[in-house]
Design a protein around this motif. Structure first.
Motif, PDB file in Angstrom:
ATOM      1  N   LEU A  85       0.829  -1.206   0.000  1.00  0.00           N
ATOM      2  CA  LEU A  85       0.000   0.000   0.000  1.00  0.00           C
ATOM      3  C   LEU A  85       0.862   1.255   0.000  1.00  0.00           C
ATOM      4  N   GLY A  86       1.992   1.188  -0.712  1.00  0.00           N
ATOM      5  CA  GLY A  86       2.941   2.286  -0.735  1.00  0.00           C
ATOM      6  C   GLY A  86       2.379   3.586  -1.264  1.00  0.00           C
ATOM      7  N   ASN A 103     -12.528  -5.528   4.349  1.00  0.00           N
ATOM      8  CA  ASN A 103     -12.928  -6.165   3.097  1.00  0.00           C
ATOM      9  C   ASN A 103     -13.826  -7.349   3.392  1.00  0.00           C
ATOM     10  N   ALA A 104     -14.487  -7.815   2.362  1.00  0.00           N
ATOM     11  CA  ALA A 104     -15.367  -8.982   2.461  1.00  0.00           C
ATOM     12  C   ALA A 104     -15.010  -9.966   1.357  1.00  0.00           C
ATOM     13  N   TYR A 105     -14.599 -11.146   1.751  1.00  0.00           N
ATOM     14  CA  TYR A 105     -14.306 -12.253   0.825  1.00  0.00           C
ATOM     15  C   TYR A 105     -13.223 -11.895  -0.193  1.00  0.00           C
ATOM     16  N   VAL A 106     -12.064 -11.502   0.323  1.00  0.00           N
ATOM     17  CA  VAL A 106     -10.929 -11.164  -0.524  1.00  0.00           C
ATOM     18  C   VAL A 106      -9.692 -12.001  -0.198  1.00  0.00           C
ATOM     19  N   PHE A 107      -9.480 -12.320   1.069  1.00  0.00           N
ATOM     20  CA  PHE A 107      -8.186 -12.855   1.465  1.00  0.00           C
ATOM     21  C   PHE A 107      -7.928 -14.290   1.016  1.00  0.00           C
ATOM     22  N   GLN A 108      -8.906 -14.960   0.430  1.00  0.00           N
ATOM     23  CA  GLN A 108      -8.622 -16.260  -0.184  1.00  0.00           C
ATOM     24  C   GLN A 108      -7.783 -16.082  -1.460  1.00  0.00           C
ATOM     25  N   ALA A 152       0.579 -11.947   5.906  1.00  0.00           N
ATOM     26  CA  ALA A 152       1.401 -11.192   6.849  1.00  0.00           C
ATOM     27  C   ALA A 152       1.777  -9.837   6.271  1.00  0.00           C
ATOM     28  N   ALA A 153       2.162  -9.814   4.998  1.00  0.00           N
ATOM     29  CA  ALA A 153       2.515  -8.545   4.353  1.00  0.00           C
ATOM     30  C   ALA A 153       1.303  -7.633   4.250  1.00  0.00           C
ATOM     31  N   ALA A 185       1.358  -8.519  13.039  1.00  0.00           N
ATOM     32  CA  ALA A 185       1.356  -7.209  12.388  1.00  0.00           C
ATOM     33  C   ALA A 185       1.093  -6.077  13.374  1.00  0.00           C
ATOM     34  N   GLY A 186       0.751  -6.426  14.613  1.00  0.00           N
ATOM     35  CA  GLY A 186       0.522  -5.403  15.620  1.00  0.00           C
ATOM     36  C   GLY A 186      -0.923  -5.144  15.972  1.00  0.00           C
ATOM     37  N   PHE A 187      -1.821  -5.971  15.455  1.00  0.00           N
ATOM     38  CA  PHE A 187      -3.235  -5.784  15.773  1.00  0.00           C
ATOM     39  C   PHE A 187      -3.611  -6.486  17.078  1.00  0.00           C
ATOM     40  N   ARG A 188      -4.546  -5.902  17.770  1.00  0.00           N
ATOM     41  CA  ARG A 188      -5.199  -6.556  18.900  1.00  0.00           C
ATOM     42  C   ARG A 188      -6.497  -7.159  18.377  1.00  0.00           C
TER      43      ARG A 188
END
Length: 245
Positions: free
Chosen positions: A103-104, A116-121, A127-128, A200-203
């Motif tokens: 996301l530079g 998002n919805a139904y993207v990460f598949q 991790a990136a 990644a630093g999320f709770r």
């Protein structure tokens, strides 16, 4: 995302959008906007980033709720559909082409919400992606997303018997008889997703597996992949809510 994923979407975006015919809304379950769940709360006046906006149905819905929305997607064909939809609904959404793992184009601390919805598949390197999402979110920013639940696709839709291993993660290839390009997706375990978020630093604030034990609460998907009897036994959707530290 890989070039083969991008090529797939450039070839199939218009067909996909015609077949799925999604209403404008946040389609967390990948089937319909009816199951909005209001997970994003009040977004009026918020700077919101949709990671993998596809046809823009979710981005447009949030713009209509008063959010300042930016949508990013790998596919020029999907973005063309999204821009047309935004014009039809008279909304102001900034659509950009890009990869959710890089996301530079955005500065640090640019957004209040990423979703998002139904993207990460479609994303190999979660991790990136999560590191980048954390970077562009302001402190306390919310990260909410849904994805196919990894257990649902393991069962045969007819017999309901488990045919694949949950531990067979990574690249999955689905041959397409009528196309020169196979569909490539990536299977992630629940632990993989959770640990990538924490790394990644999320709770992680909440994980949801929406569903019902009653088959009558479901309808089949446009391609018959959503079988009510099986949906009443196994969750098809996994949702995470996280907050940037």
């Amino acid at each position: 995302m890989t070039e083969e994923v991008k090529e797939w979407w450039e070839l199939t975006a218009r067909w996909f959008q015609d077949d799925i015919d999604l209403d404008v809304g946040v389609n967390w379950t990948g089937m319909s906007a009816d199951n909005d769940l209001r997970l994003l709360l009040d977004v009026a006046g918020k700077d919101v980033l949709e990671l993998g906006c596809g046809g823009g149905q979710c981005s447009v819905a949030l713009a209509e709720r008063g959010a300042n929305v930016t949508g990013i997607d790998l596919s020029t064909e999907q973005l063309a559909f999204a821009r047309d939809l935004s014009d039809e609904r008279d909304t102001d959404v900034a659509f950009r082409q890009g990869d959710v793992t890089d996301l530079g184009m955005f500065d640090d601390d640019s957004f209040d919400v990423a979703f998002n919805a139904y993207v990460f598949q479609w994303v190999e390197d979660l991790a990136a992606c999560f590191r980048e999402a954390h970077r562009v979110l302001r402190s306390g920013g919310r990260f909410v997303f849904s994805m196919p639940h990894p257990v649902y696709g393991l069962a045969d839709p007819e017999s309901h018997e488990i045919e694949e291993s949950y531990f067979d993660t990574g690249r999955q290839v689905t041959p397409q008889d009528d196309l020169d390009v196979d569909m490539v997706t990536y299977r992630h375990s629940v632990a993989d997703v959770h640990n990538a978020l924490v790394g990644a630093g999320f709770r992680v604030e909440r994980m949801l597996e929406p569903g019902s034990a009653d088959p009558d609460d479901y309808e089949e998907g446009p391609w018959g992949e959503h079988r009510p009897e099986l949906l009443a036994k196994l969750p098809s959707t996994l949702i995470f809510e996280g907050r940037a530290a």
